[in-house]
Design an enzyme around this catalytic site. Structure first.
Site, PDB file in Angstrom:
ATOM      1  N   GLY A 177       0.820  -1.217   0.000  1.00 47.76           N
ATOM      2  CA  GLY A 177       0.000   0.000   0.000  1.00 47.76           C
ATOM      3  C   GLY A 177       0.844   1.252   0.000  1.00 47.76           C
ATOM      4  N   ALA A 178       1.835   1.321  -0.909  1.00 50.75           N
ATOM      5  CA  ALA A 178       2.835   2.391  -0.852  1.00 50.75           C
ATOM      6  C   ALA A 178       2.537   3.568  -1.764  1.00 50.75           C
ATOM      7  CB  ALA A 178       4.211   1.816  -1.202  1.00 50.75           C
ATOM      8  N   GLY A 224      -0.705   8.013   1.413  1.00 49.93           N
ATOM      9  CA  GLY A 224      -0.795   7.996   2.866  1.00 49.93           C
ATOM     10  C   GLY A 224       0.467   7.534   3.565  1.00 49.93           C
ATOM     11  N   GLY A 283       2.001   4.598   3.669  1.00 49.40           N
ATOM     12  CA  GLY A 283       2.944   3.810   2.891  1.00 49.40           C
ATOM     13  C   GLY A 283       3.861   4.674   2.049  1.00 49.40           C
ATOM     14  N   SER A 319      -4.263   0.019  14.159  1.00 44.79           N
ATOM     15  CA  SER A 319      -5.011   1.250  14.413  1.00 44.79           C
ATOM     16  C   SER A 319      -5.483   1.214  15.854  1.00 44.79           C
ATOM     17  CB  SER A 319      -6.217   1.348  13.476  1.00 44.79           C
ATOM     18  OG  SER A 319      -7.173   2.287  13.946  1.00 44.79           O
ATOM     19  N   TYR A 350     -13.939  -3.229  10.290  1.00 41.96           N
ATOM     20  CA  TYR A 350     -12.631  -2.565  10.319  1.00 41.96           C
ATOM     21  C   TYR A 350     -11.938  -2.780  11.660  1.00 41.96           C
ATOM     22  CZ  TYR A 350      -9.070   1.060  10.282  1.00 41.96           C
ATOM     23  OH  TYR A 350      -7.874   1.730  10.361  1.00 41.96           O
TER      24      TYR A 350
END
Length: 303
Positions: free
Chosen positions: A21-22, A25, A27, A146, A171
């Site tokens: 996920g780079a 955000g 990443g 999180s 989530y």
């Protein structure tokens, strides 16, 4: 720890980091920080074109871009196989990719999508890369959770929330899964005297694209407004991730955060507190995850 900044990051020349996920955000912020200190960065991403468009942001960096969709176990297996065929040595794996606040959906393998993307894909990816990581330079697995894990609680008879689906619950459960995974991985690595360390972080409230991904325009604007008021920029929120990935003194198996909301960003070790956080839940989730992914983790030795 609390005084650590990117200026304290050791030289990363000779280390290779895989970041899921780079392209945005956290990443992307981590990719910038590690490459700036000399690391080779492998961006493991769903959208190759989006990642390629970011190359001008990395002048002179050793940057590789490869396809990976953590929601799809076949994609995870293909990524790991391709990495092995190229002979890439990996020194740090940053399990960062994630989704949040999505309507009910299932992955290619039929798993609830938050759990599949945020946990199961990383569970399999870590297993496939562990033999490689064991030969790495100061090898680490960094799992990005999180603070919402505190609201998670698993009913293992309803792991995929086929009954009573709620996006917030999905989530939170996936983030609790991250915490249970990282701490159980730490226990197993230490039990086998592995050189790999399992690090655990969360970014607090961060101004990233995920914060405004809530279903529906009203809720999306509301969460975006909250992030604007209370959230940290991604570069600050990513500080504990960079610390966990590089600082020699970073503690394994502990929750590292950017500190309290509305206060100066400081890498902070937080106690793990949640109704759903127990050793029993960790081992049960591990067993379910192995069964769902066929991840090749070593069988624990009996005394």
């Amino acid at each position: 720890m609390r005084t650590w900044t990117l200026a304290n990051m050791p030289d990363q020349t000779g280390r290779t980091a895989v970041i899921t996920g780079a392209t945005s955000g956290l990443g992307l912020a981590v990719a910038h920080a590690l490459s700036a200190r000399g690391a080779r960065v492998i961006m493991a991403v769903r959208n190759i074109a989006k990642a390629e468009a970011l190359r001008p942001q990395f002048p002179g960096a050793d940057l590789a871009i490869h396809k990976l969709d953590t929601s799809d176990l076949d994609s995870v297996s293909s990524f790991a196989a391709d990495l092995e065929s190229r002979g890439d040595q990996v020194d740090v794996l940053i399990n960062n990719a994630g989704i949040g606040n999505q309507p009910h959906a299932v992955s290619a393998q039929g798993h609830e999508l938050h759990l599949a993307t945020n946990h199961l894909g990383h569970f399999l990816l870590t297993a496939l890369l562990l033999p490689n990581l064991a030969n790495g330079k100061d090898p680490r697995v960094v799992t990005v959770a999180s603070f919402m894990y505190k609201l998670g609680h698993f009913d293992f008879d309803n792991l995929h929330l086929t009954r009573g689906y709620n996006s917030g619950r999905a989530y939170s459960n996936s983030k609790l899964a991250n915490v249970l995974f990282a701490t159980e991985l730490d226990r197993r690595l230490r039990a086998t005297n592995s050189p790999v360390q399992s690090m655990l972080t969360h970014p607090g409230i961060a101004r990233t694209p995920m914060i405004s991904s809530a279903p529906g325009p009203i809720l999306s604007r509301l969460t975006g407004s909250i992030a604007g008021l209370l959230g940290r920029p991604a570069t600050q929120a990513a500080l504990p991730i960079n610390y966990a990935a590089t600082a020699p003194e970073a503690p394994a198996g502990q929750m590292l955060s950017p500190g309290k909301t509305l206060r100066k960003t400081q890498v902070t070790q937080e106690p793990l507190r949640a109704k759903g956080f127990t050793p029993e839940a960790a081992t049960t989730l591990w067993t379910h995850s192995e069964n769902l992914t066929n991840a090749p983790y070593p069988t624990p030795q009996t005394p």
